[in-house]
Design a protein around this motif. Structure first.
Motif, mmCIF file in Angstrom:
data_model
loop_
_atom_site.group_PDB
_atom_site.id
_atom_site.type_symbol
_atom_site.label_atom_id
_atom_site.label_comp_id
_atom_site.label_asym_id
_atom_site.label_seq_id
_atom_site.Cartn_x
_atom_site.Cartn_y
_atom_site.Cartn_z
ATOM 1 N N ASN A 50 -18.587 -22.811 -33.260
ATOM 2 C CA ASN A 50 -18.837 -22.350 -31.882
ATOM 3 C C ASN A 50 -18.908 -20.834 -31.805
ATOM 4 N N LYS A 51 -18.070 -20.157 -32.590
ATOM 5 C CA LYS A 51 -18.070 -18.694 -32.592
ATOM 6 C C LYS A 51 -19.394 -18.155 -33.115
ATOM 7 N N ILE A 52 -19.910 -18.774 -34.179
ATOM 8 C CA ILE A 52 -21.196 -18.348 -34.742
ATOM 9 C C ILE A 52 -22.322 -18.564 -33.736
ATOM 10 N N TYR A 53 -22.303 -19.723 -33.068
ATOM 11 C CA TYR A 53 -23.334 -20.019 -32.072
ATOM 12 C C TYR A 53 -23.267 -19.042 -30.907
ATOM 13 N N LYS A 54 -22.041 -18.706 -30.507
ATOM 14 C CA LYS A 54 -21.880 -17.786 -29.385
ATOM 15 C C LYS A 54 -22.380 -16.393 -29.749
ATOM 16 N N ASN A 107 -26.945 -21.530 -28.334
ATOM 17 C CA ASN A 107 -26.892 -22.641 -27.377
ATOM 18 C C ASN A 107 -27.839 -22.453 -26.207
ATOM 19 N N LYS A 108 -28.010 -21.209 -25.740
ATOM 20 C CA LYS A 108 -28.858 -20.952 -24.591
ATOM 21 C C LYS A 108 -30.335 -21.191 -24.902
ATOM 22 N N LYS A 109 -30.676 -21.230 -26.194
ATOM 23 C CA LYS A 109 -32.061 -21.453 -26.587
ATOM 24 C C LYS A 109 -32.387 -22.936 -26.686
ATOM 25 N N PHE A 110 -31.388 -23.809 -26.625
ATOM 26 C CA PHE A 110 -31.583 -25.237 -26.759
ATOM 27 C C PHE A 110 -31.730 -25.873 -25.389
ATOM 28 N N ASN A 111 -32.528 -26.944 -25.340
ATOM 29 C CA ASN A 111 -32.538 -27.763 -24.135
ATOM 30 C C ASN A 111 -31.442 -28.810 -24.244
#
Length: 245
Positions: A162-166, A171-175
């Motif tokens: 989650n830290k890497i994604y943040k 995450n904001k690029k995914f639908n």
């Protein structure tokens, strides 16, 4: 939220609970888990809650740690509540069911927070020793103790992902659909990484000869002191009251 979750992690403190005999801590855990499973009245809830609060206070661990862990399981608590409502259970049953889950979860959490992996293996060896050669040859105590470490490793891996994604704002690029598949992949990845860490830890412990019987370990608290004897009696009394009264 996950940054503050310590589920399954040993928290070093110089407390009364930490210093208790490791065999007592495991036996106490089993007794309190059984007692929690049998609660069916408000009196049972109050009694177990009182003992739980005292244990937390004497553990030296900030009560906020346990509150955060309870909040982390809010989805499971909601499911328990929903099932009870669907089956039209009375309010006292609903309350007992919710507290039953919370007690089981927090008692287990306390045990892991105040007991090192070495102590867990030692206590399991002592308890399983009467079963004889089978338990020592298959290192059952080692594998059971390692299983207790899985939640901590798993949530640590989820936190890293989650830290890497943040940081990368992924995450904001995914639908929505992609997020579902990503969530599933993250769970699988965290699970596999956790198992891999347990295997490595298992190999390290085997090299140190953990799980090979009585000759391996010597603890200063291998015998029950007066306080452990009194506490185990109290645990048994609580269990009897919960089950039969």
């Amino acid at each position: 939220m996950l940054d503050n979750i310590l589920i399954g992690k040993y928290i070093p403190k110089n407390s009364e609970v930490h210093s208790l005999n490791s065999v007592f801590k495991f036996l106490s855990l089993i007794i309190m888990l059984i007692a929690s499973a049998f609660i069916n009245s408000y009196q049972d809830v109050v009694m177990l809650l009182s003992y739980l609060i005292l244990t937390i206070l004497y553990s030296g661990i900030d009560i906020k740690v346990f509150i955060k862990e309870i909040l982390f399981t809010k989805v499971l608590i909601f499911i328990i509540l929903l099932v009870d409502i669907i089956f039209l259970n009375p309010i006292n049953i609903i309350i007992c069911d919710i507290f039953r889950f919370i007690f089981i979860f927090i008692y287990a959490s306390i045990y892991l927070h105040v007991t090192t992996l070495n102590e867990q293996i030692f206590s399991l060896e002592k308890i399983l020793d009467p079963l004889g050669k089978f338990t020592r040859d298959t290192k059952v105590s080692l594998y059971l103790a390692l299983a207790f470490k899985f939640p901590y490793y798993y949530f640590s891996e989820i936190k890293k992902i989650n830290k890497i994604y943040k940081e990368r704002n992924i995450n904001k690029k995914f639908n929505f659909k992609e997020n579902i598949y990503t969530f599933k992949d993250n769970i699988v990845l965290a699970f596999n990484n956790s198992i891999e860490k347990l295997y490595k830890l298992s190999d390290d412990m085997k090299l140190k000869l953990y799980g090979y019987g009585k000759s391996r370990t010597s603890y200063h608290n291998s015998k029950f002191m007066i306080k452990e004897k009194l506490l185990i009696v109290l645990n048994i009394v609580i269990l009897i009251i919960v089950i039969f009264y």
